[in-house]
Design a protein around this motif. Structure first.
Motif, PDB file in Angstrom:
ATOM      1  N   LEU A   1     -40.257 -28.551  59.574  1.00 31.87           N
ATOM      2  CA  LEU A   1     -39.407 -28.918  60.713  1.00 31.87           C
ATOM      3  C   LEU A   1     -38.171 -28.024  60.800  1.00 31.87           C
ATOM      4  N   LEU A   2     -37.614 -27.647  59.652  1.00 32.35           N
ATOM      5  CA  LEU A   2     -36.487 -26.712  59.646  1.00 32.35           C
ATOM      6  C   LEU A   2     -36.915 -25.375  60.235  1.00 32.35           C
ATOM      7  N   LEU A   3     -38.096 -24.890  59.868  1.00 31.91           N
ATOM      8  CA  LEU A   3     -38.607 -23.638  60.442  1.00 31.91           C
ATOM      9  C   LEU A   3     -38.791 -23.747  61.956  1.00 31.91           C
ATOM     10  N   VAL A   4     -39.310 -24.869  62.413  1.00 32.07           N
ATOM     11  CA  VAL A   4     -39.494 -25.067  63.858  1.00 32.07           C
ATOM     12  C   VAL A   4     -38.137 -25.045  64.558  1.00 32.07           C
TER      13      VAL A   4
ATOM     14  N   ILE B   1     -39.595 -20.381  52.309  1.00 33.77           N
ATOM     15  CA  ILE B   1     -40.184 -21.717  52.436  1.00 33.77           C
ATOM     16  C   ILE B   1     -41.684 -21.744  52.117  1.00 33.77           C
ATOM     17  N   PRO B   2     -42.489 -20.798  52.601  1.00 31.39           N
ATOM     18  CA  PRO B   2     -43.925 -20.885  52.282  1.00 31.39           C
ATOM     19  C   PRO B   2     -44.227 -20.872  50.783  1.00 31.39           C
ATOM     20  N   ALA B   3     -43.517 -20.065  50.026  1.00 34.75           N
ATOM     21  CA  ALA B   3     -43.735 -20.046  48.576  1.00 34.75           C
ATOM     22  C   ALA B   3     -43.397 -21.405  47.971  1.00 34.75           C
ATOM     23  N   GLY B   4     -42.334 -22.018  48.459  1.00 34.37           N
ATOM     24  CA  GLY B   4     -41.944 -23.333  47.957  1.00 34.37           C
ATOM     25  C   GLY B   4     -42.966 -24.401  48.286  1.00 34.37           C
ATOM     26  N   ILE B   5     -43.478 -24.384  49.506  1.00 34.49           N
ATOM     27  CA  ILE B   5     -44.503 -25.354  49.897  1.00 34.49           C
ATOM     28  C   ILE B   5     -45.764 -25.146  49.061  1.00 34.49           C
TER      29      ILE B   5
ATOM     30  N   LEU C   1     -31.317 -25.148  53.949  1.00 40.48           N
ATOM     31  CA  LEU C   1     -30.474 -25.690  55.010  1.00 40.48           C
ATOM     32  C   LEU C   1     -29.053 -25.129  54.913  1.00 40.48           C
ATOM     33  N   ILE C   2     -28.481 -25.167  53.718  1.00 39.08           N
ATOM     34  CA  ILE C   2     -27.128 -24.624  53.520  1.00 39.08           C
ATOM     35  C   ILE C   2     -27.104 -23.140  53.864  1.00 39.08           C
TER      36      ILE C   2
END
Length: 140
Positions: free
Chosen positions: A22-25, A64-68, A96-97
């Motif tokens: 959602l953050l990426l969107v 983010i993709p690596a984290g997911i 986010l920060i």
């Protein structure tokens, strides 16, 4: 906090993965809005506002993709929910920060903090995955 403690590992991974998607969107929509406002059809068109919005999105999309992926594999390996909450929460808050801080036009402590949280989450997740390859995770 009781809601989080009652989750399974898969639910914890789903929560943090969903929030990061959602953050990426949201960040992607900001790029589209900046392009529309500045009449840029492709790329940044040499416009500083569009360039910044694109970099904010791109930076999140790089981590983010690596984290997911790490959350998904750790879930499959049986990592406890609290571990996934810790890693997912750390990564989400870090991203986010960083996104908010990168949106400013000057270097900030928030950018550094966001990267520290991101690197910590990814580093710990990576180490856990490597260790599990040889030792295994305790099942809780």
């Amino acid at each position: 906090m009781g809601l989080l403690t009652g989750m399974t590992s898969a639910q914890a991974a789903a929560l943090w993965s969903g929030l990061m998607i959602l953050l990426l969107v949201f960040l992607s929509i900001r790029v589209v809005m900046a392009r529309r406002a500045n009449r840029v059809l492709l790329g940044d068109g040499g416009n500083a506002r569009v360039l910044l919005a694109g970099r904010v999105f791109g930076n999140a999309a790089e981590y983010i993709p690596a984290g997911i992926g790490a959350l998904a594999v750790l879930t499959l390996l049986g990592a406890p929910a609290w571990t996934l909450h810790g890693l997912g929460g750390l990564l989400f808050v870090g991203r986010l920060i960083h996104a908010v801080s990168l949106s400013e036009k000057r270097p900030t402590a928030g950018r550094v903090l966001g990267m520290v949280l991101t690197f910590t989450a990814l580093g710990v997740a990576g180490a856990m995955l490597v260790v599990h390859a040889f030792v295994g995770l305790p099942h809780v």
